[in-house]
Write a protein that holds these residues in place. Sequence first.
Motif, PDB file in Angstrom:
ATOM      1  N   UNK A  44       0.843  -1.195   0.000  1.00 17.41           N
ATOM      2  CA  UNK A  44       0.000   0.000   0.000  1.00 17.41           C
ATOM      3  C   UNK A  44       0.876   1.242   0.000  1.00 17.41           C
ATOM      4  N   UNK A  45       0.503   2.206  -0.816  1.00 18.73           N
ATOM      5  CA  UNK A  45       1.173   3.498  -0.827  1.00 18.73           C
ATOM      6  C   UNK A  45       0.103   4.564  -0.623  1.00 18.73           C
ATOM      7  N   UNK A  62      -8.948   0.386   5.600  1.00 18.08           N
ATOM      8  CA  UNK A  62     -10.054   0.035   4.708  1.00 18.08           C
ATOM      9  C   UNK A  62      -9.569  -0.848   3.567  1.00 18.08           C
ATOM     10  N   UNK A  63      -8.437  -0.505   2.972  1.00 16.25           N
ATOM     11  CA  UNK A  63      -7.905  -1.321   1.871  1.00 16.25           C
ATOM     12  C   UNK A  63      -7.551  -2.727   2.348  1.00 16.25           C
ATOM     13  N   UNK A  64      -6.949  -2.836   3.534  1.00 17.70           N
ATOM     14  CA  UNK A  64      -6.624  -4.169   4.061  1.00 17.70           C
ATOM     15  C   UNK A  64      -7.880  -5.004   4.275  1.00 17.70           C
ATOM     16  N   UNK A  87      -9.384   9.640   0.855  1.00 19.28           N
ATOM     17  CA  UNK A  87      -9.568  10.057   2.250  1.00 19.28           C
ATOM     18  C   UNK A  87     -11.033  10.319   2.567  1.00 19.28           C
ATOM     19  N   UNK A  88     -11.803  10.742   1.586  1.00 18.21           N
ATOM     20  CA  UNK A  88     -13.218  11.048   1.796  1.00 18.21           C
ATOM     21  C   UNK A  88     -14.136   9.909   1.347  1.00 18.21           C
ATOM     22  N   UNK A  89     -13.561   8.862   0.769  1.00 16.56           N
ATOM     23  CA  UNK A  89     -14.372   7.765   0.234  1.00 16.56           C
ATOM     24  C   UNK A  89     -14.899   6.879   1.351  1.00 16.56           C
ATOM     25  N   UNK A  90     -16.110   6.405   1.176  1.00 18.47           N
ATOM     26  CA  UNK A  90     -16.677   5.454   2.125  1.00 18.47           C
ATOM     27  C   UNK A  90     -16.124   4.062   1.819  1.00 18.47           C
ATOM     28  N   UNK A  95     -14.381   0.051  -1.875  1.00 17.26           N
ATOM     29  CA  UNK A  95     -14.482  -1.353  -2.276  1.00 17.26           C
ATOM     30  C   UNK A  95     -14.928  -1.507  -3.716  1.00 17.26           C
ATOM     31  N   UNK A  96     -15.875  -0.690  -4.129  1.00 15.28           N
ATOM     32  CA  UNK A  96     -16.354  -0.740  -5.510  1.00 15.28           C
ATOM     33  C   UNK A  96     -15.225  -0.401  -6.489  1.00 15.28           C
ATOM     34  N   UNK A  97     -14.423   0.598  -6.172  1.00 14.33           N
ATOM     35  CA  UNK A  97     -13.301   0.974  -7.032  1.00 14.33           C
ATOM     36  C   UNK A  97     -12.253  -0.133  -7.102  1.00 14.33           C
TER      37      UNK A  97
END
Length: 120
Positions: A44-45, A62-64, A87-90, A95-97
């Motif tokens: 992750x970066x 969240x990514x993990x 930073x502002x994404x739910x 997850x959708x992205x």
Amino acid sequence: MRGEQYLTKRAQFGLVYDEGSSLVSNVVVVKALSNGLDLSRYGFTVSRRVGKAVERNRVKRLLREILRQTPLQPGWDIIFIARSPAARASYANLGKSVWGLLLRAGLLVGEYEGVRPGAN
């Protein structure tokens, strides 16, 4: 995720950055490179452009979690690069992205291609 599933060394990141293929969305960039192993490794970066430490750590958590629930093809080194809107994404939008990019890259295990985290 277990420790052997992470990219930890600068050389591992550099190889994926230099030789990996990229897919881009508005919140995340995915770089992937085949590693010839029987497992996939992740990195992750999240730069300071995303926000202060609290926001960067939230994005990584969240990514993990998204990756923990995602069945991926084995044998890939994958780097997730967060962009400023992350930073502002739910959780659902992130997850959708991520799922959309992994689907386009062909890295999802076949039977789970239509399922998204946070959609249920």
